[in-house]
Design an enzyme around this catalytic site. Structure first.
Site, PDB file in Angstrom:
ATOM      1  N   THR A  71       0.834  -1.214   0.000  1.00  0.00           N
ATOM      2  CA  THR A  71       0.000   0.000   0.000  1.00  0.00           C
ATOM      3  C   THR A  71       0.860   1.253   0.000  1.00  0.00           C
ATOM      4  O   THR A  71       0.546   2.239  -0.677  1.00  0.00           O
ATOM      5  CB  THR A  71      -0.959   0.000   1.208  1.00  0.00           C
ATOM      6  OG1 THR A  71      -1.779  -1.164   1.138  1.00  0.00           O
ATOM      7  CG2 THR A  71      -1.839   1.241   1.223  1.00  0.00           C
ATOM      8  N   CYS A  72       1.967   1.199   0.706  1.00  0.00           N
ATOM      9  CA  CYS A  72       2.859   2.359   0.780  1.00  0.00           C
ATOM     10  C   CYS A  72       3.444   2.697  -0.595  1.00  0.00           C
ATOM     11  O   CYS A  72       3.520   3.859  -0.975  1.00  0.00           O
ATOM     12  CB  CYS A  72       3.975   2.089   1.783  1.00  0.00           C
ATOM     13  SG  CYS A  72       3.384   1.599   3.417  1.00  0.00           S
TER      14      CYS A  72
END
Length: 157
Positions: free
Chosen positions: A47-48
């Site tokens: 997600t980062c």
């Protein structure tokens, strides 16, 4: 946990520059600036890397056009990893800050323990900081990505 209206705690964050590793005193780094500080659980994580950091890279000019002097990404990683991740993501307009020991993250009260996955990490959040004082703090629920994204912060500026 730190709250809106509170001053950032003292701490040291590292950044790898062309001149080597620079250690920034947090209070000096954020003094007399309007800044966006967002944190991720880890560099190069899904997600980062796929959403959180890329959103700030894409909207950096629009965020800065709202009077923001500095956009900084923070993770409990070392400065070398943060610099490599920034290069990989073309994050040239952002400061890629490392909280290697997690001490600053702990001082904020925004740490969590991932156990064998990586140990102590930062919760996912974004804040607007004006002259060292937190004016907006959006902390994500565990495994969520809804309130710390670049569009939400841009809308709040």
């Amino acid at each position: 946990m730190i709250a809106q209206g509170q001053r950032l705690p003292e701490g040291i964050l590292s950044e790898l520059t062309a001149d080597g590793v620079v250690e920034h005193q947090v209070r000096e780094l954020f003094a007399k600036k309007k800044a966006v500080l967002f944190a991720v659980p880890g560099a190069f994580t899904p997600t980062c890397s796929n959403a959180h950091l890329p959103g700030y890279v894409a909207l950096a000019d629009e965020i800065k056009a709202k009077g923001v002097d500095m956009i900084a990404c923070l993770a409990v990683n070392d400065a070398f990893v943060m610099q490599a991740w920034g290069k990989d993501q073309n994050a040239t307009e952002l400061m890629m800050l490392a909280d290697g020991s997690g001490a600053f993250t702990k001082a904020l009260g925004l740490e969590f323990d991932t156990g064998n996955f990586g140990g102590i990490r930062s919760r996912r959040y974004a804040m607007i900081v004006d002259d060292g004082v937190v004016t907006l703090l959006n902390v994500e629920a565990p495994k969520a990505f809804e309130v710390s994204d670049a569009r939400t912060i841009l809308a709040a500026l």
